[in-house]
Design a protein around this motif. Structure first.
Motif, PDB file in Angstrom:
ATOM      1  N   LEU A 170       0.820  -1.218   0.000  1.00 24.58           N
ATOM      2  CA  LEU A 170       0.000   0.000   0.000  1.00 24.58           C
ATOM      3  C   LEU A 170       0.853   1.267   0.000  1.00 24.58           C
ATOM      4  O   LEU A 170       0.608   2.176  -0.797  1.00 24.58           O
TER       5      LEU A 170
ATOM      6  N   GLY B 221      -5.391  -7.113  -7.369  1.00 24.58           N
ATOM      7  CA  GLY B 221      -6.468  -7.237  -6.389  1.00 24.58           C
ATOM      8  C   GLY B 221      -6.480  -6.079  -5.416  1.00 24.58           C
ATOM      9  O   GLY B 221      -7.539  -5.557  -5.061  1.00 24.58           O
ATOM     10  N   VAL B 222      -5.308  -5.664  -4.990  1.00 18.00           N
ATOM     11  CA  VAL B 222      -5.227  -4.552  -4.039  1.00 18.00           C
ATOM     12  C   VAL B 222      -5.594  -3.231  -4.720  1.00 18.00           C
ATOM     13  O   VAL B 222      -6.369  -2.436  -4.187  1.00 18.00           O
TER      14      VAL B 222
ATOM     15  N   PHE C 144      -9.286  -3.077  -5.170  1.00 16.39           N
ATOM     16  CA  PHE C 144     -10.081  -3.101  -3.937  1.00 16.39           C
ATOM     17  C   PHE C 144     -10.256  -1.705  -3.347  1.00 16.39           C
ATOM     18  O   PHE C 144     -11.328  -1.338  -2.881  1.00 16.39           O
ATOM     19  N   TYR C 145      -9.185  -0.916  -3.367  1.00 14.67           N
ATOM     20  CA  TYR C 145      -9.213   0.381  -2.686  1.00 14.67           C
ATOM     21  C   TYR C 145      -9.656   1.497  -3.637  1.00 14.67           C
ATOM     22  O   TYR C 145      -9.116   1.629  -4.730  1.00 14.67           O
TER      23      TYR C 145
END
Lengths: 154, 517
Positions: free
Chosen positions: A24, A58-59, A62-63
């Protein structure tokens, strides 16, 4: 179009910090530096952090914060949460959308401005609130809508 | 040179505090930027140091500098502490917020800072945990779990590495206490986390702050750098969220720090036993951790002496939404909802009658004024079908459409669901559809589905309006008991409370007599 080599250099420099759970923070850093996370950078990020491309994708997906395309020149993030609703944000949203010529959640075709939803800025007693290019604006009324519009058109 | 104090809190800046500070600097004043005092109807606020006391004026703008400095301005408030909004508060956690320069270490130490940490260092870890237990402090994030018990579990679990995680993902609408504290008194949070580290044997901490709080992120990063020597060997780091509401759920937050999608983990194992990277982890809300320095410095009894029933100590209550005197009001538990909304909050900003208040953010229940006798207490709210949550109160006037608000709750859940469990992921979308049909008075017709030979248990006729409402209640029941975390589990609170207290907005007569008041 950002040069991939430039992104690679940036990633390499970041990864050298040896941060735990670095995905992140790295995505934030890439977006801060290049304006968005280019899908072409996904394999580079995956490789640098020893993850699969699927995990990185995916990350990113997702955000809400991560963008995969360059943003508009100006971004107006208008709060849609309950406290702002109780202070008339729905009417302000319609007005702002009309003045800016773009529907909520979209970028205008000329790339000048985007109107994005945000769910709470923590300014809940002085709504309706927005972030205009990261500057907080409170108690938005019709006059403020016009000020914001002329600011982002400039 | 005259010293003046102007807040640099994000809310104050949004109201024009930067321009005000510049104007005073241009007039030759020494401007100290503080946190916010917490009452937004008097902001932008300036406090002028006069004969050792601070005289407040607000709301004022850049054009009022001369009148403020010669003392003739009509918006003169006098001493802030004597203002009715502040005089009745018990500021344990927010004692320094709005008073001191948030990043000035000397200011912090001169105003009682580090006393809790020094006291903790003179005690054994078990004695610190015992003090937190004795204070009766319960998790301020919303669940109300006793903080001392959580710490005990982490202390008792053997591991080569433990962590302190601060949940600063304050996503609930109507709440801003975490933000105000991080911007206005960041060392207080750092001190609380260092005490927690000492108590459970953890040497590293993370503060997970949502990306919507850029001012808090900057303040915490700077404060961590400046106070590193003071809390060593304990180290701290800020992690920034990325716009996912569900990351306020503790296990999703842990996954997010680890660099993954913020998906909820099934419990057990509890994070206190297997938390961040599988290690024992204390995960507490900003306000829980920030309450700890007071407890250690002033004694557990001083904290426990205040409160109501099993809810001990003070709660920084956030009065928000359509309210005249919105802001942060820290007081012992037991104050009634009516006192907060009508007396302290002064009723609605629009001047229209209050119709509903939502307590505890998007997952909290809506209460009508007929329930304003409720005391602010975890148990009393649970009994009334609601929750205190993070103690945000959002006030709505009589123009609110409660069916719309119920639909919004479901819609929000659908947007923010992490997708791991079915009741939340699918139930929320079905909930939106169902409320749309209820409001449109267009119950579901018997369709192709019912005609299929495999479907034997439907009645084959169109549903009635009442049946649709029963189905909504049934769906809420499934979400409440079948969801993995509070997002799907608590979304029924706003929906069912709207349905119970404001049935008239859903088409048809009022179900409960009090809603007609």
């Amino acid at each position: 179009m950002t040069d991939l080599e430039e992104i690679q250099t940036f990633i390499d420099r970041f990864v050298r910090q040896g941060m735990r759970g670095a995905l992140l923070p790295l995505l934030h850093a890439v977006q801060e530096e290049f304006g968005h996370v280019d899908p072409k950078a996904v394999p580079l990020i995956a490789d640098a952090l020893n993850l699969s491309r699927a995990e990185v994708h995916g990350v990113i997906s997702f955000y809400h914060d991560f963008r995969t395309a360059a943003p508009a020149r100006h971004v107006v993030k208008l709060c849609r949460a309950e406290s702002c609703q109780s202070r008339g944000s729905a009417a302000i949203e319609a007005e702002l959308s009309r003045h800016l010529g773009v529907a909520m959640g979209n970028s205008r075709k000329d790339g000048q401005v985007a109107l994005e939803p945000v769910y709470c800025l923590g300014l809940c007693a002085i709504g309706p609130n927005a972030l205009v290019d990261d500057r907080p604006v409170a108690r938005i009324d019709s006059a403020a809508v016009e000020r914001i519009t002329s600011e982002v058109e400039a | 040179m005259t010293r003046v104090f102007v807040s640099k809190d994000m809310a104050s800046v949004a109201l024009g505090a930067d321009g005000l500070a510049r104007a005073f600097a241009d007039a030759g004043c020494e401007v100290v930027r503080t946190g916010s005092r917490g009452l937004f109807s008097i902001e932008p606020l300036v406090e002028v140091e006069t004969d050792g006391a601070r005289i407040a004026y607000g709301p004022v703008g850049p054009g009022d500098v001369a009148a403020v400095l010669d003392g003739s301005h009509p918006a003169r408030i006098g001493a802030i502490e004597a203002h009715p909004f502040f005089a009745s508060q018990q500021r344990f956690t927010f004692a320094r917020c709005g008073v001191t320069d948030p990043l000035n270490l000397a200011d912090y130490a001169a105003n009682g800072g580090w006393k809790g940490l020094e006291a903790a260092f003179s005690l054994s870890p078990q004695e610190v945990v015992d003090a937190v237990k004795a204070s009766g402090l319960r998790g301020r994030g919303g669940a109300g779990f006793p903080t001392g018990i959580k710490w005990q579990t982490v202390l008792d679990t053997d591991a080569d590495e433990k962590f302190i995680v601060c949940n600063a993902d304050e996503g609930d609408s109507g709440t801003f206490a975490d933000r105000m504290l991080m911007e206005g008194d960041p060392y207080c949070l750092i001190e609380g986390m260092a005490i927690a580290g000492h108590a459970v044997g953890a040497t590293h901490g993370y503060i997970y702050i949502r990306s919507e709080y850029p001012f808090a992120i900057e303040a915490m990063r700077e404060a961590i750098a400046r106070s590193a020597g003071k809390v060593a060997p304990f180290t701290l780091e800020v992690r920034v969220g990325a716009g996912a509401y569900v990351c306020g759920e503790e296990t999703a937050l842990l996954d997010s720090i680890e660099g993954r999608r913020g998906q909820v983990r099934a419990k057990p194992p509890l994070p206190a036993i297997e938390g961040l990277w599988g290690k024992p982890t204390v995960i507490n809300n900003v306000l829980s951790l920030a309450a700890v320095p007071f407890i250690l410095a002033e004694g557990a009894q001083a904290y426990a002496d205040v409160g109501f029933g099993r809810s001990r100590g003070t709660m920084p209550i956030q009065i928000a939404g359509n309210v005249k005197n919105g802001g942060l009001y820290e007081v012992g538990f037991g104050v009634t909802l009516g006192e907060l909304v009508d007396e302290i909050g002064g009723g609605t900003a629009s001047g229209r009658p209050v119709r509903a208040v939502q307590v505890g953010g998007p997952l909290g229940a809506y209460f009508p004024p007929s329930m304003f006798h409720l005391p602010f207490d975890y148990e009393a709210f649970a009994q009334a079908g609601g929750l205190i949550g993070h103690a945000g109160i959002t006030v709505f006037d009589d123009s609110v459409d409660m069916a719309h608000m119920a639909r919004f709750a479901m819609e929000f859940c659908a947007v923010e669901s992490c997708g791991k469990c079915t009741p939340c992921r699918i139930g929320s979308t079905r909930g939106v559809e169902l409320i749309d049909r209820i409001v449109a008075k267009a119950p579901r017709e018997s369709g192709a589905l019912e005609a299929m030979p495999q479907i034997r248990n439907t009645k084959g006729a169109a549903r009635t309006h009442d049946e649709e409402i029963d189905l909504l209640r049934d769906l809420c029941d499934t979400m409440k008991y079948g969801s993995l975390c509070a997002l799907g589990g608590f979304t029924p609170y706003p929906v069912l409370s709207a349905l119970d207290h404001f049935r008239e907005d859903f088409g048809g007569a009022s179900a409960l007599p009090e809603a007609a008041e």
